[in-house]
Design a protein around this motif. Structure first.
Motif, PDB file in Angstrom:
ATOM      1  N   LEU A 197       0.827  -1.199   0.000  1.00  0.00           N
ATOM      2  CA  LEU A 197       0.000   0.000   0.000  1.00  0.00           C
ATOM      3  C   LEU A 197       0.860   1.248   0.000  1.00  0.00           C
ATOM      4  O   LEU A 197       0.599   2.203  -0.754  1.00  0.00           O
ATOM      5  N   PHE A 198       1.923   1.262   0.818  1.00  0.00           N
ATOM      6  CA  PHE A 198       2.813   2.423   0.834  1.00  0.00           C
ATOM      7  C   PHE A 198       3.484   2.617  -0.524  1.00  0.00           C
ATOM      8  O   PHE A 198       3.541   3.735  -1.055  1.00  0.00           O
ATOM      9  N   ALA A 199       4.009   1.530  -1.099  1.00  0.00           N
ATOM     10  CA  ALA A 199       4.725   1.626  -2.374  1.00  0.00           C
ATOM     11  C   ALA A 199       3.831   2.200  -3.465  1.00  0.00           C
ATOM     12  O   ALA A 199       4.260   3.064  -4.246  1.00  0.00           O
ATOM     13  N   ASN A 200       2.579   1.756  -3.508  1.00  0.00           N
ATOM     14  CA  ASN A 200       1.670   2.223  -4.561  1.00  0.00           C
ATOM     15  C   ASN A 200       1.177   3.645  -4.307  1.00  0.00           C
ATOM     16  O   ASN A 200       1.002   4.419  -5.256  1.00  0.00           O
ATOM     17  N   LEU A 201       0.954   4.018  -3.037  1.00  0.00           N
ATOM     18  CA  LEU A 201       0.575   5.397  -2.724  1.00  0.00           C
ATOM     19  C   LEU A 201       1.720   6.351  -3.027  1.00  0.00           C
ATOM     20  O   LEU A 201       1.515   7.454  -3.547  1.00  0.00           O
ATOM     21  N   GLN A 206       5.087  10.441  -7.623  1.00  0.00           N
ATOM     22  CA  GLN A 206       6.293  10.480  -8.455  1.00  0.00           C
ATOM     23  C   GLN A 206       5.954  10.989  -9.856  1.00  0.00           C
ATOM     24  O   GLN A 206       5.159  10.385 -10.564  1.00  0.00           O
ATOM     25  N   LYS A 207       6.567  12.102 -10.239  1.00  0.00           N
ATOM     26  CA  LYS A 207       6.354  12.620 -11.590  1.00  0.00           C
ATOM     27  C   LYS A 207       7.127  11.800 -12.611  1.00  0.00           C
ATOM     28  O   LYS A 207       6.746  11.718 -13.782  1.00  0.00           O
ATOM     29  N   PRO A 214       8.213  13.610  -3.569  1.00  0.00           N
ATOM     30  CA  PRO A 214       8.521  14.618  -2.541  1.00  0.00           C
ATOM     31  C   PRO A 214       8.364  14.029  -1.140  1.00  0.00           C
ATOM     32  O   PRO A 214       7.579  13.100  -0.931  1.00  0.00           O
ATOM     33  N   PHE A 215       9.100  14.601  -0.186  1.00  0.00           N
ATOM     34  CA  PHE A 215       9.118  14.020   1.161  1.00  0.00           C
ATOM     35  C   PHE A 215       7.730  14.010   1.801  1.00  0.00           C
ATOM     36  O   PHE A 215       7.390  13.094   2.536  1.00  0.00           O
ATOM     37  N   TYR A 216       6.899  15.053   1.510  1.00  0.00           N
ATOM     38  CA  TYR A 216       5.574  15.087   2.119  1.00  0.00           C
ATOM     39  C   TYR A 216       4.682  13.967   1.576  1.00  0.00           C
ATOM     40  O   TYR A 216       3.796  13.467   2.284  1.00  0.00           O
ATOM     41  N   VAL A 217       4.926  13.558   0.332  1.00  0.00           N
ATOM     42  CA  VAL A 217       4.178  12.431  -0.236  1.00  0.00           C
ATOM     43  C   VAL A 217       4.575  11.140   0.474  1.00  0.00           C
ATOM     44  O   VAL A 217       3.728  10.311   0.830  1.00  0.00           O
ATOM     45  N   SER A 218       5.887  10.968   0.716  1.00  0.00           N
ATOM     46  CA  SER A 218       6.362   9.783   1.434  1.00  0.00           C
ATOM     47  C   SER A 218       5.810   9.756   2.853  1.00  0.00           C
ATOM     48  O   SER A 218       5.414   8.698   3.362  1.00  0.00           O
TER      49      SER A 218
END
Length: 313
Positions: A197-201, A206-207, A214-218
């Protein structure tokens, strides 16, 4: 590199545990109290009563165990997931969902080596205050009904070292691994849900496939994936917490195994009892894994390792 993964996992674990440990303590106490012996009504009620009776640092009972063992635990979990993902990928191609789940399964299985004794010791220390509060309340009630009743005894605090010695002396190494089956039952499904789930979110932010999100997305991906997985496996966490508790409150049930524990909880407390502490667990896991992913993103370990040769020179 493996050293970088280990350092990243350790740093993330130390920061995360320090931030969210009081909520984890509330989760353990809420999960352990049974019908008819309720001391706390909610997370906030538990924390307020803990501060009043045990002081501010009472919220951090058992934190030393977590801070000591969380580094190898998180390091094994994150490094094992990367290891299995690497070996399950074919010629660097994108992993299928099934392979991502298999990698998470491998990571969850590996981490219980450290997780089980860590949780075992932590739970005894976290729940000691609840049992002491229950005994004190019953002693006060007894004094009100009978003035000749003895005054409540002063709680004798035990340490993780004392508990470890006692378990090793009486039950050997198996004493520290009580609840291993329940821990596997919780951690393996958690990793199966969390890592894919984390990998796909994270990929949604990712552009370009070759550029980090970006770090906030991670961070947000780690929070969402962590809280989702935490709530999904909360019934297993309730069973694990009950099985690993060595001390019981007055008139509280004891359990002979996973099936016996699940059956008694269902019959005596109802199905909603399996969700006890679910929101606390979500509040613990979300920032814990969000911080872990940000530490990975920032590459703190790589920076520290790069500085070592320069420092020596």
């Amino acid at each position: 590199s493996l050293p970088a993964k280990l350092i990243n996992g350790g740093i993330a674990g130390l920061i995360g545990v320090t931030c969210v440990f009081p909520i984890d303590l509330a989760k353990t106490r809420l999960q352990n109290q049974q019908n008819g012996q309720r001391i706390y009504t909610s997370m906030s009620d538990c924390l307020i009563k803990t501060i009043r009776s045990e002081g501010y640092f009472g919220m951090y009972r058992g934190a030393a165990v977590n801070l000591t063992l969380v580094t190898p635990e998180k390091a094994i979990k994150l490094a094992a997931n990367d290891f299995f993902r690497h070996h399950l990928s074919k010629d660097g191609k994108k992993l299928t969902l099934l392979r991502e789940m298999l990698a998470g399964c491998g990571a969850g299985t590996c981490q219980v080596i450290v997780t089980t004794p860590m949780e075992m010791l932590k739970i005894q220390l976290q729940d000691a205050g609840r049992i002491a509060a229950q005994k004190k309340l019953m002693a006060v009630q007894a004094q009100l009904s009978s003035p000749s009743a003895p005054e409540p005894a002063v709680e004798r605090r035990t340490t993780a070292t004392q508990i470890t010695r006692e378990l090793l002396r009486n039950k050997g190494i198996a004493g520290l691994y009580k609840g291993l089956g329940a821990t596997l039952m919780r951690d393996v499904p958690f990793s199966i849900v969390y890592f894919p789930l984390f990998a796909n979110l994270n990929k949604l932010g990712q552009k370009d496939p070759d550029v980090k999100a970006p770090f906030y997305v991670s961070f947000l991906s780690g929070c969402v994936a962590g809280s989702t997985a935490a709530v999904a496996v909360n019934p297993c966490d309730v069973i694990k917490t009950r099985l690993q508790s060595l001390q019981r409150g007055v008139n509280e049930d004891t359990y002979s195994g996973i099936v016996d524990c699940a059956r008694k909880i269902w019959q005596k407390e109802g199905p909603t009892a399996f969700l006890k502490g679910a929101y606390c667990r979500a509040l613990v896991i979300a920032p814990l894994f969000g911080i872990a992913q940000v530490v990975y993103f920032l590459g703190i370990a790589e920076f520290l390792l790069d500085m070592l040769p320069k420092h020596r020179a």
